[in-house]
Scaffold this motif. Sequence first.
Motif, PDB file in Angstrom:
ATOM      1  N   LEU A   1     -29.727  70.362   9.238  1.00 24.60           N
ATOM      2  CA  LEU A   1     -29.958  70.438  10.526  1.00 24.60           C
ATOM      3  C   LEU A   1     -29.475  69.503  11.551  1.00 24.60           C
ATOM      4  CD1 LEU A   1     -31.091  72.260  13.098  1.00 24.60           C
ATOM      5  CD2 LEU A   1     -33.327  71.170  12.880  1.00 24.60           C
ATOM      6  N   ASN A   2     -29.940  68.032  11.259  1.00 24.34           N
ATOM      7  CA  ASN A   2     -29.237  67.133  12.372  1.00 24.34           C
ATOM      8  C   ASN A   2     -28.340  66.030  11.800  1.00 24.34           C
ATOM      9  OD1 ASN A   2     -31.662  66.001  11.438  1.00 24.34           O
ATOM     10  ND2 ASN A   2     -32.786  66.354  13.104  1.00 24.34           N
ATOM     11  N   HIS A   3     -27.582  66.081  10.642  1.00 19.84           N
ATOM     12  CA  HIS A   3     -26.917  65.150  10.210  1.00 19.84           C
ATOM     13  C   HIS A   3     -25.867  65.983   9.636  1.00 19.84           C
ATOM     14  CE1 HIS A   3     -24.307  61.814   9.266  1.00 19.84           C
ATOM     15  NE2 HIS A   3     -24.878  61.256   8.726  1.00 19.84           N
ATOM     16  N   GLN A   4     -26.198  66.394   8.305  1.00 19.74           N
ATOM     17  CA  GLN A   4     -25.596  67.322   7.636  1.00 19.74           C
ATOM     18  C   GLN A   4     -26.091  68.875   8.130  1.00 19.74           C
ATOM     19  OE1 GLN A   4     -24.081  67.696   3.345  1.00 19.74           O
ATOM     20  NE2 GLN A   4     -26.113  68.495   3.311  1.00 19.74           N
ATOM     21  N   VAL A   5     -25.329  69.862   8.429  1.00 22.61           N
ATOM     22  CA  VAL A   5     -25.789  71.056   8.739  1.00 22.61           C
ATOM     23  C   VAL A   5     -25.333  72.491   7.878  1.00 22.61           C
ATOM     24  CG1 VAL A   5     -25.368  72.668  10.869  1.00 22.61           C
ATOM     25  CG2 VAL A   5     -25.382  70.189  11.277  1.00 22.61           C
TER      26      VAL A   5
ATOM     27  N   LYS B   1     -38.078  64.429   8.676  1.00 21.80           N
ATOM     28  CA  LYS B   1     -36.647  64.233   8.255  1.00 21.80           C
ATOM     29  C   LYS B   1     -35.814  65.395   7.838  1.00 21.80           C
ATOM     30  CE  LYS B   1     -33.345  60.400   7.284  1.00 21.80           C
ATOM     31  NZ  LYS B   1     -33.304  59.208   6.488  1.00 21.80           N
TER      32      LYS B   1
ATOM     33  N   SER C   1     -27.122  65.726  20.546  1.00 22.31           N
ATOM     34  CA  SER C   1     -26.030  66.227  19.506  1.00 22.31           C
ATOM     35  C   SER C   1     -26.624  67.298  18.446  1.00 22.31           C
ATOM     36  CB  SER C   1     -25.350  65.297  18.532  1.00 22.31           C
ATOM     37  OG  SER C   1     -24.678  64.572  19.206  1.00 22.31           O
ATOM     38  N   SER C   2     -28.048  67.111  18.444  1.00 21.75           N
ATOM     39  CA  SER C   2     -28.852  68.090  17.135  1.00 21.75           C
ATOM     40  C   SER C   2     -28.901  69.423  17.746  1.00 21.75           C
ATOM     41  CB  SER C   2     -29.814  67.258  16.683  1.00 21.75           C
ATOM     42  OG  SER C   2     -29.465  66.051  16.111  1.00 21.75           O
TER      43      SER C   2
ATOM     44  N   ASP D   1     -32.260  65.826   8.055  1.00 20.96           N
ATOM     45  CA  ASP D   1     -30.905  65.593   8.148  1.00 20.96           C
ATOM     46  C   ASP D   1     -29.906  65.986   7.108  1.00 20.96           C
ATOM     47  OD1 ASP D   1     -31.635  63.729   6.032  1.00 20.96           O
ATOM     48  OD2 ASP D   1     -30.842  62.084   6.945  1.00 20.96           O
ATOM     49  N   ASN D   2     -30.444  66.758   6.100  1.00 21.40           N
ATOM     50  CA  ASN D   2     -29.468  67.589   5.296  1.00 21.40           C
ATOM     51  C   ASN D   2     -29.309  68.921   5.520  1.00 21.40           C
ATOM     52  OD1 ASN D   2     -31.633  68.628   4.066  1.00 21.40           O
ATOM     53  ND2 ASN D   2     -31.099  68.176   1.996  1.00 21.40           N
TER      54      ASN D   2
ATOM     55  N   ALA E   1     -25.563  73.002  17.211  1.00 18.84           N
ATOM     56  CA  ALA E   1     -25.330  73.916  16.211  1.00 18.84           C
ATOM     57  C   ALA E   1     -26.278  74.988  16.358  1.00 18.84           C
ATOM     58  CB  ALA E   1     -25.486  73.057  14.714  1.00 18.84           C
TER      59      ALA E   1
ATOM     60  N   PRO F   1     -24.222  75.855   8.142  1.00 18.21           N
ATOM     61  CA  PRO F   1     -23.940  76.899   9.130  1.00 18.21           C
ATOM     62  C   PRO F   1     -24.478  78.144   8.625  1.00 18.21           C
ATOM     63  CG  PRO F   1     -22.014  75.857   7.778  1.00 18.21           C
ATOM     64  CD  PRO F   1     -23.140  75.362   7.256  1.00 18.21           C
TER      65      PRO F   1
END
Lengths: 199, 199
Positions: B26-30, B21, B59-60, B23-24, B63, B32
């Motif tokens: 790459l794929n929920h929080q990104v 996981k 979606s992931s 998600d913090n 970015a 930049p």
Amino acid sequence: MKILEDRILKDGQVLGHDVLKVDNFLNHQVDPMLMQQMGEEFHRLFKDEKITKILTVESSGIAPAVFAGLAFKVPVVFARKHKSVTLKDELYTSVVYSYTKKVSNHISISKKFLNSDDRVLIIDDFLANGQAVQGLVDIIKQADADLAGIGIVIEKTFQKGRELIDKEGIHVESLARIKAFEDGKVIFMDEANTINANN
Amino acid sequence: MKILEDRILKDGQVLGHDVLKVDNFLNHQVDPMLMQQMGEEFHRLFKDEKITKILTVESSGIAPAVFAGLAFKVPVVFARKHKSVTLKDELYTSVVYSYTKKVSNHISISKKFLNSDDRVLIIDDFLANGQAVQGLVDIIKQADADLAGIGIVIEKTFQKGRELIDKEGIHVESLARIKAFEDGKVIFMDEANTINANN
């Protein structure tokens, strides 16, 4: 933002009396150089707001949001769309009705990515009836975070979204504001750059 | 890519024996700033390939793909996921099975954004069983475009995706290659940067 208005005039496609299709540079094919310029413009417009986080919704909001995040040097969170939500305990959730698709979606973000210390800038591709933005505002309230402002790529001023947001006294900035579609042409609020003014 | 491996070690969460996981960042929080560095790394790896277009899936993938697009200065197209596809005439479509979600989705892109003049770089967040990538490769074949290569953020080498792609002789580069999860820890292919090597 002149470069965006020019791109809309060049590549935007007006469908019916209220739809603008911009799928060749914004929401299917994406022009990353334009996105970067837009991110820098959002930074110029909100740079004094002490932004700690950018919030958007998948999928079309992600490209402008991540470039805004780069300009502000802050994390970007994109809310996910679901038909239904089961694991509610760990999520902030709101319901968003899409007038174009005529369906309601839940949008949600993980509670660990938004809290009361955050000052949030919402970024989205379109402001029309304001449903997506209202869902994000609702989530920010649930998290007890501060809403610092809303940055929109393309606003259709003749639909009700802007009025709904203005009523709440929120700082909104739109990079292109469309006042009307006339005979398949785009007329911007900024008189200096309407098609008519170019004639 | 050391900065990405370090971030995975710091913020990645191993779930069960095959899920990571992230998600913090790459794929929920990104993050930049990390995405920009990854975009530049993809450019370094594929800069001689005469890329004209980047292709990803919502979606992931968006970015990392838009920052790759910025580095290459080419447009990015993200395929859309649907439960079903009705307007097939204007779309290239393929079917993708998700092992994690246990559902099949159609992915599609508008025919106007991919053609036989294009040399395409596929970018995606994960390579596990290779289903999403195979759907994109299928779409590139339908468009009679050239597949120049595949750039992956995180590859799990112990799942079958890499082998499937290697069989087709495609140039693949992954920014982080995970060889195993051991006791909830991430072990990279690059021996120099495994957790064990840091002990």
